[in-house]
Design a protein around this motif. Structure first.
Motif, PDB file in Angstrom:
ATOM      1  N   GLU A   1     -24.014  12.598  17.077  1.00 38.02           N
ATOM      2  CA  GLU A   1     -24.367  12.668  15.354  1.00 38.02           C
ATOM      3  C   GLU A   1     -24.690  13.944  15.402  1.00 38.02           C
ATOM      4  O   GLU A   1     -25.460  14.065  16.180  1.00 38.02           O
ATOM      5  N   LYS A   2     -24.075  14.335  14.330  1.00 34.52           N
ATOM      6  CA  LYS A   2     -24.150  15.669  13.990  1.00 34.52           C
ATOM      7  C   LYS A   2     -25.251  15.902  12.676  1.00 34.52           C
ATOM      8  O   LYS A   2     -25.522  14.557  11.749  1.00 34.52           O
TER       9      LYS A   2
ATOM     10  N   GLN B   1     -33.546  19.278  16.947  1.00 36.83           N
ATOM     11  CA  GLN B   1     -32.899  17.747  17.565  1.00 36.83           C
ATOM     12  C   GLN B   1     -34.008  17.204  17.019  1.00 36.83           C
ATOM     13  O   GLN B   1     -34.219  15.928  17.457  1.00 36.83           O
TER      14      GLN B   1
ATOM     15  N   THR C   1     -29.131  12.658   8.747  1.00 39.24           N
ATOM     16  CA  THR C   1     -28.136  13.831   8.921  1.00 39.24           C
ATOM     17  C   THR C   1     -27.737  14.821   8.341  1.00 39.24           C
ATOM     18  O   THR C   1     -27.100  15.492   8.481  1.00 39.24           O
TER      19      THR C   1
ATOM     20  N   ASP D   1     -21.225  21.842   8.958  1.00 35.90           N
ATOM     21  CA  ASP D   1     -21.378  20.374   8.718  1.00 35.90           C
ATOM     22  C   ASP D   1     -21.533  20.361  10.258  1.00 35.90           C
ATOM     23  O   ASP D   1     -22.001  18.484  11.004  1.00 35.90           O
ATOM     24  N   ASP D   2     -22.474  21.136  10.658  1.00 31.21           N
ATOM     25  CA  ASP D   2     -23.075  20.921  12.481  1.00 31.21           C
ATOM     26  C   ASP D   2     -23.893  22.236  12.546  1.00 31.21           C
ATOM     27  O   ASP D   2     -23.503  22.854  13.374  1.00 31.21           O
TER      28      ASP D   2
ATOM     29  N   GLY E   1     -24.466  22.479  16.602  1.00 28.88           N
ATOM     30  CA  GLY E   1     -23.827  23.210  16.934  1.00 28.88           C
ATOM     31  C   GLY E   1     -23.532  24.716  16.692  1.00 28.88           C
ATOM     32  O   GLY E   1     -23.304  25.609  17.439  1.00 28.88           O
TER      33      GLY E   1
ATOM     34  N   SER F   1     -17.897  18.803  19.717  1.00 28.14           N
ATOM     35  CA  SER F   1     -19.614  18.267  20.083  1.00 28.14           C
ATOM     36  C   SER F   1     -20.027  16.649  19.665  1.00 28.14           C
ATOM     37  O   SER F   1     -18.716  16.422  19.261  1.00 28.14           O
TER      38      SER F   1
END
Length: 600
Positions: free
Chosen positions: A388-389, A488, A496, A451-452, A455, A385
Motif C-alpha cells: 500500500e502506497k 513506514q 494512506t 502518490d508514492d 518510493g 512498487s
C-alpha cells in the motif's frame, strides 16, 4: 558514463618526462632540458624574437608540441595540471634569450600567471640591460565564465591560446620587432573566444579512480581543461544540430551582458572568423568531423563568414571526451589600429615544423549541404512498487517542492563550490548539483511521484548513492533511506497519506539512524548541524511548524561559519583561515538551500 582511469605508462611520476623525450624523438629539431622539463629549439636564429609558453602537462600537444620553426621557441612543462615553478621558467627564458627579446605567453590560470610572472621579474632583475626586452601576455578566451563571475580573476585560458602562439610565432619568424610581435599577440588574444563541452570529466594518472561526474544522459557546457565544472548541464544529450547553435550563441552574442566578449557586428554586417574545433582528448575523429560540419553550417546560418577551419587535437584535458569551439574574429574595414586580415591569414597559413600544429587547407571551407537527421528519444518508466502506497497530502505540491529544492541546489552550486574550495576539497557544489540534476531526471521519467512518497524518497536515496558519491552522497543516501523507513514505521494503521506529524517523526528517526554512521554531532561544522536543528524544532512543540524548523536549520547552517571544524574535510583546513574568512560549511549550506526551497 564511467571515467576512464587506466593509462599506458611506466609510472605516474615518470610520465611527463617520458612523453617529452618521445616528443623530441618525433622532431629532431627539438632539445630537452630534462631536469627542468623545458623543450626548446636546438638551434635557432638569435636575431629573431623568441616566444616561450608553458603550463601544466596533460594538455598535449600544448604546450611543448608547438615548439618549432615559425611558432614557439620553448615550452616549459609542469606536472599534470600543475604549473611549472619559476626556476623552470627562468631556465626556459635563459635557453632562448637573445638581443631582440622574448615574449612570454601564458593561459590565465593563477599558478601559470604567478610562476611565469615571477620568472620574468627575476630575469629582469638579473639582466637589467634586457629588462625591457621581456614581454608578458596573459590569454583568457573562455566565454563560459561570465564577466561578473570573472571580474577579478578574468577568463580562463583555453584552446584559443594556440592561435596566439601560431600567429605571433610566424611573425617573429619573419623577423619582426619585439613590439610588433607583442602587439599582434595582444590583438589576437583580445579577439578570441572559446566554449567547451564534455560528456565526462577526466582522470589524472596516479590518482584514485573516481566515479562518474555526469550521468549517462548528461553533457556539461563550459568545461575547463582541469576538470573544472562547466556553467550548466543538459540532459538528455542533444544532437549536434541542436547543441552547436547553443554553443555558438555563447560566442556570437552581442546582447548578453555577461558573455558579449567579442565585437561581432551581427548578421548581415560582414563578420569574418577563423574557426578552430579542438578535441579535448577523448573524442573520436569520426565525431570531430561531424562537429566541424555542424559548426561551419551554424556559423553560415548566423551570417558569419568562415575564412579558415582548423580541426584536431590542440589543447586537451588528458582524455576528456569533449571538444571546444574557438572563434578568432578577424578585423573589419572599420577597425582602427588592427592588422590586416590578409596578414593574419598568411601568418596562420605559414608552414611550421612544430609537431602539434595540424594541417590546414589555407582556404575557406567549401559549402556544406545539411541533411535532415532525427534522433529518437527514450522515455523512462516508473519503477514498480509493492504494498500500500503513502501519498503526499497534495501530490502536485510535493513534486513542485522537490523541483524547487533541486533547482535551488543547482543555482547555489557556484557559491557552494567557492565555499568548498576554501573549506574543503572543492567538489561539494558539483556533487550536490549532480544529485539535484539526477533527481529532476527521476521526476521527468516518472520515478518520483506525489502518490508514492516512500518510493520517491527511496529513489532520492538511490540518486544520492549513485550520482553524488563520496561522503555527501553516503550521508544523503543514508538519511533518505532512513526517512523512507521512518515514514513506514511511524504511520498509523489505515493511513494512506503523509501529514506534517508523520513527516516530523520520520525526520527525527532518520537523524537518529544517520547518527549510527557518523560521529559528527552539533555543533560540528557539518551538514548534521542544520539537520539536527530541523529535527529538534519539529519535535519541540505540540504542533508541527515547518517554517520555524527550517528557520532554525538555516540559522544553524549560517552559524557554522564561526564554528571550529571537528568533522569532515574542513577538519583538515588550517583553523585560523576558516575563522578569518568566516566561510559556512558547504554541506550545511546545501541543506539550508534544500529546506528553504521546500517550504517556499
Amino acid at each position: 558514463m564511467s571515467i576512464q582511469s587506466k593509462h599506458f605508462l611506466n609510472t605516474p611520476e615518470s610520465l611527463v618526462l617520458d612523453s617529452l623525450e618521445g616528443l623530441c624523438a618525433v622532431n629532431p629539431h627539438l632539445a630537452l632540458d630534462s631536469q627542468n622539463k623545458v623543450v626548446y629549439l636546438s638551434s635557432r636564429d638569435s636575431s629573431k624574437v623568441a616566444l616561450i609558453c608553458g603550463g601544466g602537462s596533460g594538455h598535449e600537444p600544448a604546450h611543448a608540441g608547438f615548439v618549432g620553426e615559425g611558432m614557439l621557441s620553448a615550452g616549459v612543462c609542469g606536472s599534470v595540471f600543475a604549473s611549472p615553478n619559476a626556476s623552470q621558467v627562468r631556465r626556459g627564458i635563459n635557453l632562448v634569450e637573445n638581443d631582440k627579446g622574448v615574449v612570454i605567453i601564458v593561459k590565465n590560470y593563477t599558478g601559470d600567471v604567478l610562476n611565469f610572472g615571477l620568472a620574468k621579474e627575476q630575469y629582469a632583475a638579473l639582466n637589467p640591460t634586457k629588462s625591457d626586452r621581456a614581454k608578458f601576455l596573459i590569454v583568457g578566451d573562455d566565454v563560459a565564465v561570465g564577466k561578473t563571475q570573472g571580474k577579478i580573476v578574468g577568463r580562463r585560458g583555453l584552446a584559443g591560446t594556440v592561435l596566439v602562439y601560431k600567429i605571433a610565432g610566424a611573425l617573429a619568424h619573419r623577423g619582426a620587432s619585439l613590439e610588433e610581435v607583442y602587439d599582434i599577440a595582444q590583438w589576437v588574444a583580445s579577439r578570441i573566444g572559446t566554449i567547451g563541452v564534455g560528456l565526462e570529466h577526466c582522470h589524472v594518472p596516479g590518482t584514485a579512480s573516481s566515479e562518474s561526474a555526469l550521468s549517462p544522459s548528461e553533457i556539461e557546457i563550459g568545461m575547463g581543461i582541469h576538470n573544472e565544472p562547466g556553467n550548466r548541464r543538459i540532459s538528455p544529450v542533444p544532437p549536434l544540430h541542436e547543441l552547436i547553435p547553443q554553443l555558438l550563441e555563447h560566442l556570437l552574442s552581442t546582447t548578453d551582458p555577461e558573455r558579449s566578449f567579442l565585437p561581432f557586428k551581427g548578421k548581415g554586417n560582414g563578420d569574418k572568423v577563423v574557426l578552430l574545433v579542438n578535441n579535448l582528448g577523448g573524442t573520436s575523429e569520426l565525431e570531430v568531423g561531424a562537429i566541424v560540419k555542424e559548426t561551419v553550417k551554424g556559423l553560415k546560418e548566423a551570417g558569419v563568414e568562415v575564412e579558415r577551419v582548423l580541426s584536431g587535437t590542440f589543447m586537451t584535458s588528458l582524455n576528456m571526451p569533449g571538444f571546444s569551439i574557438t572563434l578568432l574574429l578577424l578585423p573589419s574595414s572599420t577597425d582602427t589600429d588592427a592588422p590586416q586580415t590578409s596578414q593574419i591569414l598568411s601568418l596562420l597559413d605559414e608552414a611550421t615544423n612544430a609537431p602539434g600544429w595540424k594541417w590546414s587547407s589555407g582556404l575557406p571551407p567549401s559549402t556544406i549541404q545539411q541533411a535532415a537527421t532525427t534522433v529518437p528519444s527514450a522515455a523512462g518508466a516508473a519503477l514498480p512498487s509493492e504494498g500500500e502506497k503513502l501519498a503526499a497530502s497534495d501530490p502536485s505540491a510535493f513534486i513542485d517542492a522537490v523541483k524547487r529544492a533541486c533547482k535551488a541546489l543547482i543555482d547555489e552550486e557556484p557559491e557552494i563550490t567557492r565555499m568548498d574550495s576554501i573549506a574543503g576539497d572543492g567538489d561539494c557544489g558539483l556533487t550536490l548539483k549532480a544529485g539535484a540534476t539526477a533527481v529532476l531526471k527521476e521526476i521527468e521519467e516518472g520515478r518520483i511521484v506525489g502518490d508514492d512518497v516512500v518510493g520517491s524518497v527511496i529513489a532520492v536515496s538511490r540518486v544520492a548513492e549513485e550520482q553524488m558519491g563520496g561522503t555527501s552522497g553516503a550521508l544523503y543516501s543514508i538519511f533518505f533511506s532512513a526517512l523512507a523507513q521512518g515514514l513506514q514505521s511511524n504511520r498509523s494503521p489505515n493511513t494512506t497519506s503523509v501529514d506534517s506529524t508523520l513527516w516530523a517523526s520520520a525526520a527525527s528517526s532518520a537523524l537518529t539512524k544517520l547518527y549510527t554512521y557518523t560521529r559528527a554531532r552539533p555543533p560540528s561544522r557539518t551538514l548534521v548541524d542544520p539537520l539536527d536543528a530541523l529535527a529538534s524544532k519539529l519535535s519541540s512543540g505540540d504542533t508541527v511548524d515547518f517554517k520555524a524548523a527550517v528557520g532554525a536549520a538555516a540559522d544553524a547552517a549560517l552559524n557554522t561559519r564561526d564554528l571550529e571544524a571537528k568533522a569532515g574535510r574542513s577538519a583538515y583546513v588550517e583553523g585560523d583561515r576558516l575563522k578569518t574568512e568566516r566561510i559556512p560549511d558547504p554541506g550545511a549550506w546545501g541543506v539550508k538551500a534544500i529546506l528553504q526551497a521546500l517550504v517556499k
